[in-house]
Write a protein that holds these residues in place. Structure first.
Motif, short mmCIF file in Angstrom:
data_model
loop_
_atom_site.label_atom_id
_atom_site.label_comp_id
_atom_site.label_asym_id
_atom_site.label_seq_id
_atom_site.Cartn_x
_atom_site.Cartn_y
_atom_site.Cartn_z
N SER A 184 0.68 -1.15 0.16
CA SER A 184 -0.04 0.01 -0.03
C SER A 184 0.85 1.16 0.10
N GLY A 185 2.10 1.13 -0.19
CA GLY A 185 3.00 2.24 -0.15
C GLY A 185 3.59 2.79 1.02
N VAL A 186 3.32 2.01 2.13
CA VAL A 186 3.72 2.57 3.56
C VAL A 186 5.38 2.52 3.68
N PRO A 187 6.07 3.38 3.84
CA PRO A 187 7.46 3.30 4.18
C PRO A 187 7.86 2.37 5.47
N VAL A 188 7.91 0.99 5.24
CA VAL A 188 7.82 0.05 6.40
C VAL A 188 8.93 0.33 7.24
N SER A 189 10.16 0.43 6.70
CA SER A 189 11.37 0.47 7.35
C SER A 189 11.48 1.89 8.25
N MET A 190 11.22 2.79 7.50
CA MET A 190 11.21 4.06 8.18
C MET A 190 10.29 3.98 9.64
N LYS B 249 4.92 7.27 -22.18
CA LYS B 249 6.15 7.98 -21.75
C LYS B 249 7.08 6.78 -20.98
N PRO B 250 8.29 6.64 -21.26
CA PRO B 250 9.22 5.55 -20.73
C PRO B 250 9.18 6.00 -19.19
N VAL B 251 9.13 4.84 -18.29
CA VAL B 251 9.14 4.96 -16.88
C VAL B 251 10.17 3.98 -16.27
N ARG B 252 10.83 4.22 -15.11
CA ARG B 252 11.82 3.24 -14.39
C ARG B 252 10.56 2.48 -13.54
N LEU B 253 9.97 1.42 -13.76
CA LEU B 253 9.33 0.66 -12.55
C LEU B 253 10.42 -0.14 -11.99
N ASP B 254 10.72 0.48 -10.75
CA ASP B 254 11.70 -0.52 -9.94
C ASP B 254 11.24 -0.55 -8.52
N SER B 255 10.34 0.33 -8.15
CA SER B 255 9.84 0.26 -6.68
C SER B 255 8.45 0.48 -6.73
N ILE B 256 7.89 0.28 -5.48
CA ILE B 256 6.42 0.40 -5.33
C ILE B 256 6.17 1.64 -5.30
N ASN B 257 6.72 2.61 -5.04
CA ASN B 257 6.68 4.10 -5.08
C ASN B 257 6.49 4.29 -6.49
#
Lengths: 353, 505
Positions: free
Chosen positions: A237-243, B325-333
């Protein structure tokens, strides 16, 4: 058997503006307020069983009540920090040792270091935070059980405290000049408002109020519950768990340092071996307060009530000259009762365990 | 004609004010595989618990070989020859297979020392008796779910050998493992064991069952033969004809949302059993539902989790674009910023905070929006929760109870509602209806289609072929991490299966 209670819905899109209230399990209400109820029961018991002098109920004597709330203020401050950690399903065993370390550092900075009051307090609080951040980071980065990391932290804090103090009591004398602490620091051992309310208790209450707001009304507080409830779901869900993990140990570090400062101010010395066993008292208060060691559930008000209840119980037993051994057994019974109640509610809610 | 192996007559069971069983008659013959179907709450679990001695009936009788019996506890049911395999297998993962098979009834030497070699030998013999070559010294934790299932069966059969009750044994199995399990079940039935088989998967019924009993509202809704048309089974299950389980498809799709062109996910460290996307080209447009088909291990889950940044560490190569548009999908964020939301196939493990209230779970993905300046706004939270309850018929209609107490279908609605609250543009779904009953499935399909009509793009991986075919506009078939074929929705199942297995149709 949730299976029987829940009917199956086949019609989509049922309008629901406000979800209607449902009956709440009375047992769940009892558990929610178990430590408050316990506190009331202990208080009633205190009145009934209190020794009397000239018709006065000693338990209700203002001095006695001030003593109860003063005696619990240090473990109370620690228990408040511990509540955050335990809601994330973690544990912090280092708190008592960090209290000892903080009392030693507070005393030696003012007495041997010649630092003023404000720099000393700030430095000790920052030290506590750093200690917690280090523990949280190690635990989070290397995926270690907090139990192990903070067990090591306990040893480390005691070791540091012994080094700083040279295994000596560092007495705090007050006055102006080198080798003396500012007299205002002694206020931590006094009472305000017509000599009624101990200053240590005021620190405890203010800290409790801030912590309650932090846990219940902020985004961070919600994250704490989420990480304890299910860290994988929280992460997705996007929670910064480690922080969040690191932050809760920073909070216990801060709380332990604050308790250490209060300790030094109340007793006018710093001692490397003080605060032993406080971690267990704090955990007991948190559990009695209804916070689950499985994480994801718990309340700050419960912890505060649990802390005061344990203090009041010890007090009433002392007033009646009942031995410390019996006090320990009574505390044991209360911890088990609190845990059993929680487990019953979980089972009723169909959540197992 | 002799009496059936097992029969139940007029069974009634109440829990407080709830009547879970309202007079059920059921029978099982020796050597028969009898499928027991029903939606959540239909009473099949209660019936199973009566037969396995967990509950005693308030009214009615249980007969074995025509003789009336009463079970006061599961041990008595086992003594009478009835073994039950629950969904949550009662195996200890940290012990080896032999130790699990003999748990509580260990073989001893001189009455004091565990006779490990003897237990391993005997375990091996029992496993081989059903043609299964598992080393009895292996830890259960190292076995696949399918292998564990079989170990649980062998264990159950060593307690009791006449009646085997299986609660959704295939829920977590791969296609190959299901085949294997069915072979074993047929073999057991041929040796005279009566098997009660509880499942949600209607399509398995004709393959395995000899007879079908459908329950609804605590009663037997009908007994039918396994080759009854699926529509007939669905009618019995939900009590009304359900001609349209799947909603109508979209007329047209919009702009491309997600574009992969020869995209590969390079892992930092290779991992056995994790098939990274390899040279994948596909497109999901606004308003479109695209399915990912493939056999187990083809890399469906891996593709979704690599897009969302929840898989193993690694990075994308080739073209990965969102909105062109090209995106870097490397994290949940990164994924969330790009408007991507993800619903895992493991709602209990990584989708929900089971002990927390439904409402708190629903707002997890929008916490930032409902906490301006870091302070939670109760009003905005209540609005968000009300919106979810308006979109999905979550039962019970109470945001304050723990989500873990809900049925599988309702839990799944909560997971979906939670992600939809975040207003994603692209929704990645992994097995969106696993362990969900037919009624809730229909609702979920309808809701997904409605969302797509508003412009949402959906990429859905599923091992249920009818689901992909019924729900999706297009189906992309993966094999060994690559897209090997693409079909329009409504294609026939064999064509897709052939492509997934690398054969000509």
């Amino acid at each position: 058997m949730s299976d029987q209670k829940i009917s199956v819905a086949a019609n989509p899109a049922v309008p629901a503006t406000a979800a209607p209230r449902h009956r709440v399990d009375p047992l769940a209400i009892v558990v929610r307020f178990q430590s408050l109820i316990g506190l009331v029961l202990v208080a009633i018991g205190g009145v009934i069983f209190s020794p009397r002098r000239h018709g006065e109920i000693l338990f209700l004597n203002p001095d006695n009540i001030a003593n109860i709330v003063r005696a619990v203020s240090e473990t109370g401050i620690i228990a408040i920090g511990m509540t955050f950690v335990i809601i994330t399903a973690g544990i912090d065993l280092s708190v008592g040792a960090v209290l000892g370390l903080s009392s030693v550092v507070t005393a030696s900075m003012m007495i041997s270091g010649g630092f003023g009051l404000i720099p000393t307090i700030l430095a000790v609080l920052v030290m506590g935070i750093v200690f917690g951040v280090v523990q949280g980071t190690i635990s989070s980065r290397f995926r270690l059980e907090p139990f192990i990391v903070t067990l090591a932290g306990l040893q480390a804090a005691r070791g540091l405290a012994l080094i700083v103090s040279g295994n000596q009591y560092i007495n705090i004398s007050y006055g102006d000049g080198p080798g003396l602490a500012p007299p205002v620091f002694a206020v931590l051992g006094e009472r305000l408002f017509d000599n009624t309310v101990p200053v240590a208790t005021i620190v405890f209450i203010i800290f409790a109020a801030i912590a309650t707001l932090l846990l219940n009304t902020t985004r961070f507080g919600r994250y704490v519950y989420a990480v304890g409830g299910n860290d994988r779901a929280a992460r997705i869900s996007g929670v910064p768990v480690s922080m969040v993990r690191i932050s809760v140990y920073a909070i216990t570090g801060f709380a332990s340092a604050l308790a250490g400062i209060v300790h030094a101010g109340q007793f006018n010395f710093g001692s490397a071996n003080d605060g032993m066993g406080y971690e267990l008292t704090a955990i007991a208060a948190v559990v009695i307060g209804g916070t689950s060691l499985f994480g994801g559930a718990g309340s700050m008000v419960g912890t505060v009530a649990g802390t005061i209840m344990l203090g009041a119980l010890a007090n009433i037993l002392q007033l009646n000259n009942i031995t410390p051994a019996t006090q320990l057994l009574a505390t044991a019974a209360i911890i088990v009762l609190a845990a059993v109640l929680q487990s019953l509610v979980r089972r009723r809610e169909g959540l197992g365990r | 004609m002799s009496a059936p192996l097992l029969s139940v007559t007029g069974a009634v069971k109440r829990f407080g004010g709830v009547q879970a069983l309202r007079g059920v008659d059921f029978d099982l013959k020796a050597g028969e595989i009898h499928a027991l179907l029903g939606e959540n709450g239909a009473g099949k679990s209660t019936l199973m618990n009566l037969l396995s001695g967990v509950y005693t009936p308030d009214e009615g009788e249980i007969h074995i070989d025509g003789k009336s019996v009463t079970f006061n506890n599961p041990r008595e049911a086992q003594a009478a020859g009835i073994a039950t395999i629950f969904q949550e297998l009662d195996l200890v993962p940290s012990l080896d297979v032999a130790a699990n098979l003999f748990l509580g009834r260990e073989l001893m030497r001189q009455g004091a020392v565990l006779d490990v070699p003897a237990m391993r030998r005997e375990a091996k013999r029992r496993l081989e008796a059903i043609d299964l070559a598992i080393d009895p010294a292996r830890l259960v934790a190292d076995l696949s779910i399918g292998q564990r299932q079989v170990v649980a069966i062998v264990k159950a059969l060593s307690y009791a050998s006449r009646v085997l009750i299986m609660d959704e044994p295939t829920a977590a199995l791969t296609v190959g493992e299901v085949e294997r399990l069915f072979e074993i079940m047929r073999k057991l039935a041929a040796s005279g064991v009566g098997i009660i088989y509880i499942s949600h998967r209607l399509e398995e019924v004709p393959e395995i069952a000899d007879r079908v009993t459908v329950m609804r509202d605590g009663r037997v809704a009908g007994i039918t033969e396994p080759h009854a048309p699926q529509a007939e089974l669905v009618r019995l299950l939900v009590g009304r004809p359900l001609d349209e389980l799947y909603p109508e498809r979209a007329r047209s799709a919009g702009k491309p949302l997600l574009t992969l062109r020869d995209a590969s996910f390079r892992l930092v460290r290779e991992s056995a059993g994790w098939q990274p996307p390899t040279g994948v080209s596909l497109e999901v447009r606004e308003g479109e539902i695209v399915g990912l088909a493939g056999i187990m291990g083809a890399g469906r889950t891996e593709l979704l989790s690599a897009l969302y940044g929840t898989g193993l560490a690694g990075r994308w190569q080739g073209e990965v674009a969102v909105d062109g548009k090209p995106v870097r999908l490397d994290s949940i964020n990164a994924a969330r910023k790009a408007g991507i939301a993800f619903v895992t196939d493991d709602r209990r493990g990584s989708g929900l905070m089971l002990r927390m209230a439904v409402g708190l779970n629903l707002v997890m993905s929008v916490i930032r929006r409902i906490s301006p300046a870091g302070l939670m706004s109760p009003r905005r939270q209540a609005e968000a929760v009300a919106r979810s309850f308006g979109q999905f018929d979550i039962r019970p209609k109470n945001p304050d109870i723990a989500v873990g107490a809900l049925s599988g279908g309702n839990q799944q609605k909560v997971v979906l509602a939670k992600e939809i609250l975040g207003n994603p543009r692209l929704l990645l779904l992994d097995e969106p209806t696993r362990g969900v009953d037919v009624g809730a499935k229909g609702e979920i399909y309808a809701r997904l289609r409605a969302l797509a009509a508003q412009g949402l793009g959906i990429l859905v991986a599923s091992s249920e072929m009818p689901e992909l075919i019924g729900l999706c506009d297009r189906i992309v078939v993966l094999r060994q991490g690559r897209n090997v074929a693409e079909f329009n929705g409504g294609v026939d199942e064999h064509t897709v299966l052939a492509a997934a297995n690398g054969r000509e149709a």
